[in-house]
Design an enzyme around this catalytic site. Structure first.
Site, short mmCIF file in Angstrom:
data_model
loop_
_atom_site.label_atom_id
_atom_site.label_comp_id
_atom_site.label_asym_id
_atom_site.label_seq_id
_atom_site.Cartn_x
_atom_site.Cartn_y
_atom_site.Cartn_z
N HIS A 1 0.81 -1.22 0.00
CA HIS A 1 0.00 0.00 0.00
C HIS A 1 0.84 1.27 0.00
CE1 HIS A 1 0.65 -0.88 4.30
NE2 HIS A 1 0.55 0.42 4.51
N ASP A 2 2.02 1.22 0.60
CA ASP A 2 2.87 2.42 0.66
C ASP A 2 4.11 2.32 -0.22
OD1 ASP A 2 1.38 4.10 2.30
OD2 ASP A 2 2.26 3.33 4.16
N LYS B 1 6.08 5.33 -1.49
CA LYS B 1 6.95 6.13 -0.62
C LYS B 1 8.42 6.05 -1.03
CE LYS B 1 4.14 6.22 3.60
NZ LYS B 1 4.05 5.78 5.01
N HIS C 1 2.61 9.73 -2.99
CA HIS C 1 3.01 8.32 -2.90
C HIS C 1 1.88 7.40 -3.35
CE1 HIS C 1 0.82 8.09 1.00
NE2 HIS C 1 0.85 6.78 0.82
N HIS D 1 -5.90 3.72 -0.80
CA HIS D 1 -6.01 3.46 0.64
C HIS D 1 -6.09 4.74 1.48
CE1 HIS D 1 -1.65 4.10 0.31
NE2 HIS D 1 -1.58 4.19 1.63
N ASP E 1 -4.76 -0.29 7.76
CA ASP E 1 -3.56 0.54 7.85
C ASP E 1 -3.67 1.54 9.00
OD1 ASP E 1 -1.06 1.62 7.11
OD2 ASP E 1 -2.03 3.15 5.88
#
Length: 356
Positions: free
Chosen positions: A215-216, A219, A244, A270, A299
């Site tokens: 999900h990240d 980044k 991101h 998300h 999250d």
């Protein structure tokens, strides 16, 4: 005396021709029988064969099937063929659906996970033929099965490798913001649990579980000075941080792999909110993909309960109070209800995968 003579030369010649044709036909019949026997032997040696009656009861198995499954004819004769199939085929209705098609005189093909006599699994690519008599009536079902265990094993190895790579990529993204690998593991377990509670089937829930650690992933494009800033981000920094989501989506969306496709949705959505106040697109309600809505809850729940460079971990009561406040605002209300109804299961996951 009167002699009457008929010329039968042509008749005798015709008789000889008939004899030759009869001999040729006999040779042809023998040759056809010979080839037929060879065809049967070749098929039987390379293909597992099982026959069932119109009630799907086993009437015959060949040697290849015995070698593959470990069963003898006495083990299976009179039993429904569905008894050798993995229970998932019964639960999903695969056996019943295929049986109806064969009853309608359709030839059907399917990949089955079967249960051997020793309790292990073996996989077959199976074609089921409705066998008809001269009047066109179906009298039995012929199951021709090819052993695909090796193919399935290779597929599973590739699948596991893909899952491991995806999970590691998620860990790498999180480690840049000083978070532990346990965070992505917990998020993965939370998303799977919430997906199942929502009614998503196990296969799709597993895909989401594998995708959510990404999900990240976007980044990786955020500078460390912003990613690990101990204080609150200023407006310009926050705008950069928000990218991101789109970066992660763009990184993954070009893939045709189901897990990476799901991961692209998760990465991109998300941070969307139920009331439309989220980013990057300001999607609202069910405009947000269910993957994004599920991962948002997973999250945030884990992030609030963990130490970050910009904050200390919140206590459980404070987190739950926020979730109640954000029901129908940040979060899908039906998912929040499921979360609270099954809170003990989520806490069990949190306790199982504590940070070291």
């Amino acid at each position: 005396y009167i002699g009457i003579r008929h010329d039968i030369t042509e008749l005798e010649q015709y008789k000889e021709i008939l004899k030759e044709q009869l001999n040729d036909s006999n040779k042809s019949l023998q040759e056809n029988i010979n080839y037929t026997q060879q065809y049967e032997a070749a098929i039987s040696n390379s293909t597992a064969i099982l026959k069932t009656d119109l009630n799907n009861k086993v009437t015959y198995i060949n040697q290849k099937f015995r070698e593959l499954s470990g069963y003898t004819l006495n083990d299976l004769k009179g039993r429904n063929c569905s008894e050798i199939r993995h229970k998932k085929h019964i639960e999903r209705g695969d056996c019943a659906r295929l049986s109806e098609k064969v009853k309608d005189k359709e030839v059907v093909c399917f990949v089955f996970e079967n249960i051997a006599k020793n309790g292990g699994s073996f996989y077959t690519s199976t074609t089921i033929y409705p066998m008809k008599n001269s009047q066109g009536e179906v009298t039995e079902h012929l199951h021709l099965m090819h052993d695909i265990n090796e193919i399935i094993q290779l597929h599973n190895e590739l699948d596991e490798t893909q899952k491991e790579i995806i999970f590691k990529m998620g860990e790498i993204a999180e480690s840049r913001s000083k978070e532990t690998g346990q965070h992505v593991r917990r998020v993965a377990e939370y998303t799977r649990l919430l997906a199942l509670l929502h009614g998503i089937n196990e296969d799709e829930a597993d895909i989401l579980k594998m995708a959510s650690p990404m999900h990240d992933i976007g980044k990786v494009g955020i500078p460390d000075s912003i990613l690990n800033k101990p204080g609150k981000l200023n407006p310009d920094e926050f705008e950069l941080m928000k990218t991101h989501t789109t970066t992660g989506y763009q990184m993954l969306n070009s893939s045709n792999r189901p897990i990476l496709k799901a991961a692209s949705i998760v990465a991109g959505e998300h941070h969307e909110k139920w009331d439309g106040s989220g980013y990057p697109k300001g999607l609202q309600g069910e405009e947000i993909h269910i993957y994004g809505r599920i991962t948002a809850i997973a999250d945030v729940f884990d992030a609030l309960g963990s130490d970050r460079v910009y904050k200390k971990a919140w206590g459980l009561d404070r987190i739950l109070e926020l979730f109640k406040e954000e029901r129908g605002k940040h979060f899908d209300p039906s998912l929040i209800d499921l979360f609270f109804e099954n809170l003990d299961d989520f806490l069990k996951i949190r306790d199982t995968y504590k940070d070291n």
